[in-house]
Scaffold this motif. Structure first.
Motif, PDB file in Angstrom:
ATOM      1  N   ALA A   1       0.869  -1.183   0.000  1.00  0.00           N
ATOM      2  CA  ALA A   1       0.000   0.000   0.000  1.00  0.00           C
ATOM      3  C   ALA A   1       0.900   1.226   0.000  1.00  0.00           C
ATOM      4  O   ALA A   1       1.952   1.243   0.644  1.00  0.00           O
ATOM      5  CB  ALA A   1      -0.906   0.008   1.223  1.00  0.00           C
ATOM      6  N   ARG A   2       0.465   2.241  -0.740  1.00  0.00           N
ATOM      7  CA  ARG A   2       1.209   3.502  -0.848  1.00  0.00           C
ATOM      8  C   ARG A   2       0.213   4.653  -0.885  1.00  0.00           C
ATOM      9  O   ARG A   2      -0.949   4.476  -1.255  1.00  0.00           O
ATOM     10  CB  ARG A   2       2.061   3.520  -2.117  1.00  0.00           C
ATOM     11  CG  ARG A   2       3.117   2.420  -2.152  1.00  0.00           C
ATOM     12  CD  ARG A   2       3.812   2.372  -3.519  1.00  0.00           C
ATOM     13  NE  ARG A   2       4.618   1.173  -3.656  1.00  0.00           N
ATOM     14  CZ  ARG A   2       5.911   1.092  -3.393  1.00  0.00           C
ATOM     15  NH1 ARG A   2       6.567   2.156  -2.975  1.00  0.00           N
ATOM     16  NH2 ARG A   2       6.564  -0.044  -3.555  1.00  0.00           N
ATOM     17  N   LYS A   3       0.685   5.854  -0.537  1.00  0.00           N
ATOM     18  CA  LYS A   3      -0.188   7.031  -0.567  1.00  0.00           C
ATOM     19  C   LYS A   3      -0.646   7.368  -1.976  1.00  0.00           C
ATOM     20  O   LYS A   3      -1.736   7.895  -2.167  1.00  0.00           O
ATOM     21  CB  LYS A   3       0.516   8.242   0.053  1.00  0.00           C
ATOM     22  CG  LYS A   3       0.683   8.137   1.542  1.00  0.00           C
ATOM     23  CD  LYS A   3       1.320   9.387   2.119  1.00  0.00           C
ATOM     24  CE  LYS A   3       1.529   9.214   3.622  1.00  0.00           C
ATOM     25  NZ  LYS A   3       2.171  10.383   4.208  1.00  0.00           N
TER      26      LYS A   3
ATOM     27  N   LEU B   1       3.541   1.879   2.745  1.00  0.00           N
ATOM     28  CA  LEU B   1       2.809   1.975   4.001  1.00  0.00           C
ATOM     29  C   LEU B   1       2.493   0.588   4.553  1.00  0.00           C
ATOM     30  O   LEU B   1       2.408   0.394   5.758  1.00  0.00           O
ATOM     31  CB  LEU B   1       1.523   2.777   3.803  1.00  0.00           C
ATOM     32  CG  LEU B   1       1.728   4.196   3.258  1.00  0.00           C
ATOM     33  CD1 LEU B   1       0.395   4.834   2.930  1.00  0.00           C
ATOM     34  CD2 LEU B   1       2.517   5.046   4.249  1.00  0.00           C
TER      35      LEU B   1
ATOM     36  N   TRP C   1      -2.031   7.371   8.535  1.00  0.00           N
ATOM     37  CA  TRP C   1      -2.452   7.943   7.256  1.00  0.00           C
ATOM     38  C   TRP C   1      -3.948   7.688   7.069  1.00  0.00           C
ATOM     39  O   TRP C   1      -4.475   6.679   7.507  1.00  0.00           O
ATOM     40  CB  TRP C   1      -1.639   7.347   6.111  1.00  0.00           C
ATOM     41  CG  TRP C   1      -1.244   5.913   6.292  1.00  0.00           C
ATOM     42  CD1 TRP C   1      -0.127   5.440   6.936  1.00  0.00           C
ATOM     43  CD2 TRP C   1      -1.966   4.752   5.867  1.00  0.00           C
ATOM     44  NE1 TRP C   1      -0.108   4.068   6.918  1.00  0.00           N
ATOM     45  CE2 TRP C   1      -1.234   3.618   6.271  1.00  0.00           C
ATOM     46  CE3 TRP C   1      -3.153   4.554   5.180  1.00  0.00           C
ATOM     47  CZ2 TRP C   1      -1.644   2.315   6.011  1.00  0.00           C
ATOM     48  CZ3 TRP C   1      -3.568   3.251   4.912  1.00  0.00           C
ATOM     49  CH2 TRP C   1      -2.812   2.160   5.329  1.00  0.00           C
TER      50      TRP C   1
ATOM     51  N   ALA D   1      -4.955   4.915   1.520  1.00  0.00           N
ATOM     52  CA  ALA D   1      -3.846   4.475   0.678  1.00  0.00           C
ATOM     53  C   ALA D   1      -4.379   3.592  -0.441  1.00  0.00           C
ATOM     54  O   ALA D   1      -5.462   2.999  -0.324  1.00  0.00           O
ATOM     55  CB  ALA D   1      -2.823   3.704   1.503  1.00  0.00           C
TER      56      ALA D   1
ATOM     57  N   TYR E   1      -3.718   0.158  -2.751  1.00  0.00           N
ATOM     58  CA  TYR E   1      -3.028  -1.122  -2.558  1.00  0.00           C
ATOM     59  C   TYR E   1      -3.301  -2.028  -3.747  1.00  0.00           C
ATOM     60  O   TYR E   1      -4.241  -1.822  -4.521  1.00  0.00           O
ATOM     61  CB  TYR E   1      -3.502  -1.815  -1.269  1.00  0.00           C
ATOM     62  CG  TYR E   1      -4.797  -2.573  -1.454  1.00  0.00           C
ATOM     63  CD1 TYR E   1      -4.785  -3.938  -1.725  1.00  0.00           C
ATOM     64  CD2 TYR E   1      -6.028  -1.932  -1.417  1.00  0.00           C
ATOM     65  CE1 TYR E   1      -5.967  -4.636  -1.932  1.00  0.00           C
ATOM     66  CE2 TYR E   1      -7.207  -2.611  -1.624  1.00  0.00           C
ATOM     67  CZ  TYR E   1      -7.173  -3.966  -1.879  1.00  0.00           C
ATOM     68  OH  TYR E   1      -8.352  -4.648  -2.093  1.00  0.00           O
TER      69      TYR E   1
END
Length: 118
Positions: free
Chosen positions: A41-43, A51, A84, A87, A89
């Motif tokens: 997962a990333r922003k 993340l 956060w 995100a 994914y």
């Protein structure tokens, strides 16, 4: 086969468990023997920071070969750090010959925790 789209919520500070089934077009499970799995997962798509980095190698993903089931478990000590709000994914399966199949993708939302041990 296109990846399924599935959005979900993780409750911060809890053990998050979920599973997916990989089936063929007729609903028969795909045998996951000799596969590995990875989920990140990333922003944003182009963000460098991971993340979430769950894999079969780090024990956060378990494959049940004959049923085609992919089980994901993110422990409490990891979800506690999720500050956060959302995100992107995806979850990929990698065969022994290196073929990569994206099984599912979507958006993760974090439900922030109020109760803490400290």
């Amino acid at each position: 086969m296109s990846a399924a789209v599935y959005d979900f919520t993780i409750e911060q500070g809890t053990t998050h468990r979920m599973s997916f089934l990989w089936e063929d077009s007729e609903g028969a499970p795909i045998n996951l023997t000799d596969y590995t799995a990875r989920m990140q997962a990333r922003k944003a798509f182009n963000a460098d920071e991971k993340l979430i980095d769950a894999t079969t190698e780090n024990g956060m993903i378990t494959l049940i070969p004959l049923t085609g089931e992919v089980q994901i478990e993110l422990p409490e000590d990891i979800t506690t750090t999720f500050i956060w709000p959302q995100a992107l994914y995806d979850l990929e399966l990698v065969s022994l010959d290196g073929t990569v199949t994206r099984l599912v993708q979507g958006l993760i939302t974090i439900s922030r925790e109020v109760t803490r041990s400290v």
